[in-house]
Structures are given as structure tokens and as C-alpha cells.
Design an enzyme around this catalytic site. Structure first.
Site, PDB file in Angstrom:
ATOM      1  N   ARG A   1       0.817  -1.186   0.177  1.00 25.03           N
ATOM      2  CA  ARG A   1      -0.081   0.001   0.020  1.00 25.03           C
ATOM      3  C   ARG A   1       0.843   1.269  -0.011  1.00 25.03           C
ATOM      4  O   ARG A   1       2.159   1.095   0.062  1.00 25.03           O
ATOM      5  CB  ARG A   1      -1.194  -0.081   1.263  1.00 25.03           C
ATOM      6  CG  ARG A   1      -0.206   0.361   2.493  1.00 25.03           C
ATOM      7  CD  ARG A   1      -1.574   0.717   3.827  1.00 25.03           C
ATOM      8  NE  ARG A   1      -0.747   1.299   4.523  1.00 25.03           N
ATOM      9  CZ  ARG A   1      -1.094   1.079   6.018  1.00 25.03           C
ATOM     10  NH1 ARG A   1      -2.138   0.290   6.244  1.00 25.03           N
ATOM     11  NH2 ARG A   1      -0.368   1.568   6.930  1.00 25.03           N
TER      12      ARG A   1
ATOM     13  N   TYR B   1      10.564   7.978  15.839  1.00 24.85           N
ATOM     14  CA  TYR B   1      10.622   7.992  14.299  1.00 24.85           C
ATOM     15  C   TYR B   1      11.743   8.701  13.554  1.00 24.85           C
ATOM     16  O   TYR B   1      12.387   8.299  12.706  1.00 24.85           O
ATOM     17  CB  TYR B   1       9.073   8.370  13.846  1.00 24.85           C
ATOM     18  CG  TYR B   1       8.906   8.617  12.220  1.00 24.85           C
ATOM     19  CD1 TYR B   1       8.735   7.470  11.591  1.00 24.85           C
ATOM     20  CD2 TYR B   1       9.109   9.641  11.311  1.00 24.85           C
ATOM     21  CE1 TYR B   1       8.596   7.198  10.108  1.00 24.85           C
ATOM     22  CE2 TYR B   1       8.961   9.617  10.169  1.00 24.85           C
ATOM     23  CZ  TYR B   1       8.741   8.433   9.431  1.00 24.85           C
ATOM     24  OH  TYR B   1       8.497   8.506   8.132  1.00 24.85           O
TER      25      TYR B   1
HETATM   26  N1  LIG Z   1       3.719   9.332   4.394  1.00 27.67           N
HETATM   27  C1  LIG Z   1       4.726  10.106   4.554  1.00 27.67           C
HETATM   28  O1  LIG Z   1       4.236  11.238   4.806  1.00 27.67           O
HETATM   29  C2  LIG Z   1       5.891   9.855   4.489  1.00 27.67           C
HETATM   30  C3  LIG Z   1       7.119  10.828   4.832  1.00 27.67           C
HETATM   31  C4  LIG Z   1       8.301  10.450   4.825  1.00 27.67           C
HETATM   32  C5  LIG Z   1       8.729   9.047   4.766  1.00 27.67           C
HETATM   33  N2  LIG Z   1       7.775   8.193   4.670  1.00 27.67           N
HETATM   34  C6  LIG Z   1       8.384   6.838   4.728  1.00 27.67           C
HETATM   35  O2  LIG Z   1       7.896   6.280   3.305  1.00 27.67           O
HETATM   36  C7  LIG Z   1       7.883   4.965   3.521  1.00 27.67           C
HETATM   37  C8  LIG Z   1       6.415   4.395   3.010  1.00 27.67           C
HETATM   38  O3  LIG Z   1       5.286   4.919   4.128  1.00 27.67           O
HETATM   39  P1  LIG Z   1       4.078   5.085   3.527  1.00 27.67           P
HETATM   40  O4  LIG Z   1       3.587   6.520   3.638  1.00 27.67           O
HETATM   41  O5  LIG Z   1       3.625   4.301   2.152  1.00 27.67           O
HETATM   42  O6  LIG Z   1       3.418   4.451   4.815  1.00 27.67           O
HETATM   43  P2  LIG Z   1       2.233   3.255   4.918  1.00 27.67           P
HETATM   44  O7  LIG Z   1       1.989   3.135   6.231  1.00 27.67           O
HETATM   45  O8  LIG Z   1       0.939   3.545   4.086  1.00 27.67           O
HETATM   46  O9  LIG Z   1       2.615   1.897   4.129  1.00 27.67           O
HETATM   47  C9  LIG Z   1       3.743   1.189   4.893  1.00 27.67           C
HETATM   48  C10 LIG Z   1       3.569  -0.344   4.477  1.00 27.67           C
HETATM   49  O10 LIG Z   1       4.694  -0.805   5.124  1.00 27.67           O
HETATM   50  C11 LIG Z   1       3.870  -2.073   5.678  1.00 27.67           C
HETATM   51  N3  LIG Z   1       4.693  -2.398   6.911  1.00 27.67           N
HETATM   52  C12 LIG Z   1       4.667  -2.043   8.030  1.00 27.67           C
HETATM   53  N4  LIG Z   1       5.450  -2.805   8.969  1.00 27.67           N
HETATM   54  C13 LIG Z   1       5.723  -3.874   8.448  1.00 27.67           C
HETATM   55  C14 LIG Z   1       6.818  -5.033   8.650  1.00 27.67           C
HETATM   56  N5  LIG Z   1       7.026  -5.154   9.815  1.00 27.67           N
HETATM   57  N6  LIG Z   1       7.129  -5.771   7.639  1.00 27.67           N
HETATM   58  C15 LIG Z   1       6.593  -5.701   6.306  1.00 27.67           C
HETATM   59  N7  LIG Z   1       6.020  -4.707   6.069  1.00 27.67           N
HETATM   60  C16 LIG Z   1       5.488  -3.716   6.889  1.00 27.67           C
HETATM   61  C17 LIG Z   1       2.814  -1.742   5.848  1.00 27.67           C
HETATM   62  O11 LIG Z   1       1.925  -2.984   5.898  1.00 27.67           O
HETATM   63  C18 LIG Z   1       2.371  -0.748   4.883  1.00 27.67           C
HETATM   64  O12 LIG Z   1       1.997  -1.593   3.557  1.00 27.67           O
HETATM   65  C19 LIG Z   1       7.852   4.501   5.158  1.00 27.67           C
HETATM   66  O13 LIG Z   1       9.421   4.200   5.083  1.00 27.67           O
HETATM   67  C20 LIG Z   1       8.039   5.919   5.659  1.00 27.67           C
HETATM   68  O14 LIG Z   1       8.714   5.920   7.028  1.00 27.67           O
HETATM   69  C21 LIG Z   1       6.605   8.306   4.767  1.00 27.67           C
END
Ligand SMILES: NC(=O)c1ccc[n+]([C@@H]2O[C@H](COP(=O)([O-])OP(=O)(O)OC[C@H]3O[C@@H](n4cnc5c(N)ncnc54)[C@H](O)[C@@H]3O)[C@@H](O)[C@H]2O)c1
Length: 264
Positions: free
Chosen positions: A17, A153
Site C-alpha cells: 500500500r 520515528y
Molecule cells: N507518508 C509520509 O508522509 C512519509 C514521509 C516521509 C517518509 N515516509 C516513509 O515512506 C515509507 C512508506 O510510507 P507510507 O507513507 O507508504 O506508509 P504506509 O503506512 O501507507 O505503508 C507502509 C507499508 O509498510 C508495511 N509494513 C509495516 N510494517 C511492516 C513490517 N514489519 N514488515 C513488512 N511490511 C511492513 C505496511 O503493511 C504498509 O503496507 C516509510 O518508510 C515511511 O517512513 C513516509
């Protein structure tokens, strides 16, 4: 341009996702055989079906070493190679430092830091043995600054950034490039948990230079570039994809202020 990952095999953690799903879709469109590695079985299987023969869902808990070993075995027996890894899976937790429980600290660091480290160990190890490969670690703009109530985080994302540099040094001589991508706020469950739409989702971003939240596809594009051969001389780099956020906050001067500043 298409075919930028033609004949390559790519693993995307957290690929079911959000940003991971956008990355899986884009990589498949660019010719990669994609392994969607995630805890979310239903979403991962549905996405693999959507992407067709070139996609596979494999359950992975990034914090569990046995899970990585099983993943690598599955991918190697199916494809015989791994060319790209996006260490994307992560979790977030909001709490002031004095309220952090030891269990929460362990959990977030296990997923965000140990998870990326195990990916480098097991997938990176296979790449080093093959003498080729590219790894993108997804950090954050929060891996470049401090954030109140996000210390846990933020620390984990600083760790991912630092880990990237060390891995680039260890793996570079073996033909494997490691880089980090630093998203700003992105329109996913993590970045827009209330699923706000239209202009509402951009509220709070007025001081970010581009003044809006990012879309997951915009981050996927950076991972695609770094995993493709176009980035063949890029290693140990950190790429901000944050609407300019890391450059600083846009300053809305008070009336009259710019004039007095320029007269100094
Ligand atoms: N969305 C933001 O604003 C943002 C900003 C900066 C960085 N990020 C980083 O981007 C990346 C993706 O984030 P996102 O926004 O798509 O988050 P999200 O929560 O929508 O998706 C995260 C995905 O990681 C999976 N996941 C969580 N724990 C897991 C585990 N132990 N093993 C395998 N899969 C696991 C979840 O099931 C999910 O599908 C992350 O590293 C996040 O820290 C996000």
C-alpha cells in the site's frame, strides 16, 4: 520512457500500500519483475493480481530475520537473481520522549532500522555475491532534522540515513549501489491518516516551498531513477523528494519587513 528496469528483479518492502504500492506499480510498468513484500496479505495479493504475471506477493515481516531468509529463498528459486531492493516498510509513532514506552521504542526501531539492516544483509548479500544491484532505503525529511513528538520515528530515519552511507561504502566495491530517499509529507495512510482530499490535504504545508503534500508516485519516481542504470554512478547519496522542505521553511514576511531587510 519505458523499460527502465527491463529484465530486473525488484523487491519492494511495504509494497502492498501507499508509497510501496506506487513503487511496485511503477517498477512493473518499467519492465521489472516485482516482489511485493509486506505483512498485508490481502492488499499484497490483490496488487500482485492487478500487476499480472510479473508480480508476486510474498509475506514479509521486515523485523524478523527468518522472514527475510524465506523471502530471498523464494525469489532466488523463482527468478534466480535480485537486482533492486527498496527498503520502504516502516511504522510511525507520535509521543513526547518522556511518554515513550520501552516496548514502543523496541518495536519502531525493529521495523524501521533492524528491518532495513536485515534487508541489506540478506538481499544486499546476494547482490554483492552477484556483483551487481541497487538498493534504495526510504528515510524521511525527518531523518534530516529533529521533530517534537516524533523523536522515535525521526531517530529511526536518521539511522536509516546513516546506515545508507556505511552500506554504500561496504557494498560499492562489490558493484552494489546504496542510496537513500527522503520524502516529505506524502498522501498515504501514514502521511494523510484522515484521508483528506482536495485542498484540505495540503493544509499545514503552507511553509513548504511547493506548498502541498506529495503523491506516492512522486516518491516512486525517485526510487525508480536510483534503481535504474541511469543512476549507475550514484552511491551513498541522499535524495530529498519533499517539495523543498529540507531546504527550509518559506518565510511569510510581515508587511514592511523585506524593505527594511534589503536596506541593511
Ligand atoms: N507518508 C509520509 O508522509 C512519509 C514521509 C516521509 C517518509 N515516509 C516513509 O515512506 C515509507 C512508506 O510510507 P507510507 O507513507 O507508504 O506508509 P504506509 O503506512 O501507507 O505503508 C507502509 C507499508 O509498510 C508495511 N509494513 C509495516 N510494517 C511492516 C513490517 N514489519 N514488515 C513488512 N511490511 C511492513 C505496511 O503493511 C504498509 O503496507 C516509510 O518508510 C515511511 O517512513 C513516509
Amino acid at each position: 520512457m519505458t523499460g527502465r528496469l527491463e529484465d530486473k528483479v525488484a523487491i519492494v518492502t511495504g509494497g502492498a500500500r501507499g508509497m510501496g504500492a506506487a513503487t511496485s506499480r511503477l517498477f512493473a510498468r518499467e519492465g521489472a519483475r516485482v516482489v511485493i513484500a509486506d505483512l498485508l496479505e490481502e492488499e499484497g495479493t490483490a496488487l500482485a493480481q492487478e500487476l499480472g504475471d510479473n508480480a508476486l506477493y510474498q509475506r514479509l515481516d521486515v523485523a524478523d530475520e527468518a522472514s527475510w531468509i524465506a523471502l530471498v529463498e523464494t525469489v532466488m528459486s523463482r527468478h534466480g537473481r535480485i537486482d533492486a531492493l527498496v527498503n520502504n516498510a516502516a511504522i510511525v509513532a507520535f509521543a513526547p520522549i518522556v511518554e515513550l514506552s520501552a516496548d514502543l521504542i523496541d518495536r519502531v526501531l525493529a521495523v524501521n532500522v533492524k528491518g532495513a539492516m536485515l534487508g541489506l544483509k540478506h538481499v544486499g548479500g546476494k547482490m554483492c555475491a552477484a556483483g551487481r544491484g541497487a538498493i534504495v532505503n526510504i528515510s524521511s525529511v525527518d531523518g534530516m532534522r529533529g521533530v517534537n513528538s516524533l523523536s522515535l520515528y525521526s531517530s529511526s530515519k536518521w539511522a536509516v540515513r546513516g546506515l545508507t552511507k556505511s552500506a554504500a561504502l561496504e557494498f560499492g566495491p562489490l558493484g552494489v549501489r546504496v542510496n537513500s530517499v527522503h520524502p516529505g509529507g506524502v498522501n498515504t495512510v501514514m502521511g494523510n491518516p484522515q484521508n483528506l482530499e482536495g485542498t484540505a490535504k495540503n493544509v499545514g504545508y503552507e511553509r513548504v516551498p511547493l506548498q502541498r503534500i506529495g503523491e506516492p508516485e512522486e516518491i516512486a519516481a525517485a526510487s525508480l531513477f536510483l534503481c535504474s542504470d541511469e543512476a549507475s554512478y550514484i552511491a551513498g547519496a541522499e535524495l530529498s523528494v519533499d517539495g523543498g522542505w529540507a531546504a527550509g521553511y518559506y518565510h511569510h514576511y510581515l508587511p514592511g519587513a523585506p524593505a527594511s531587510l534589503t536596506s541593511i
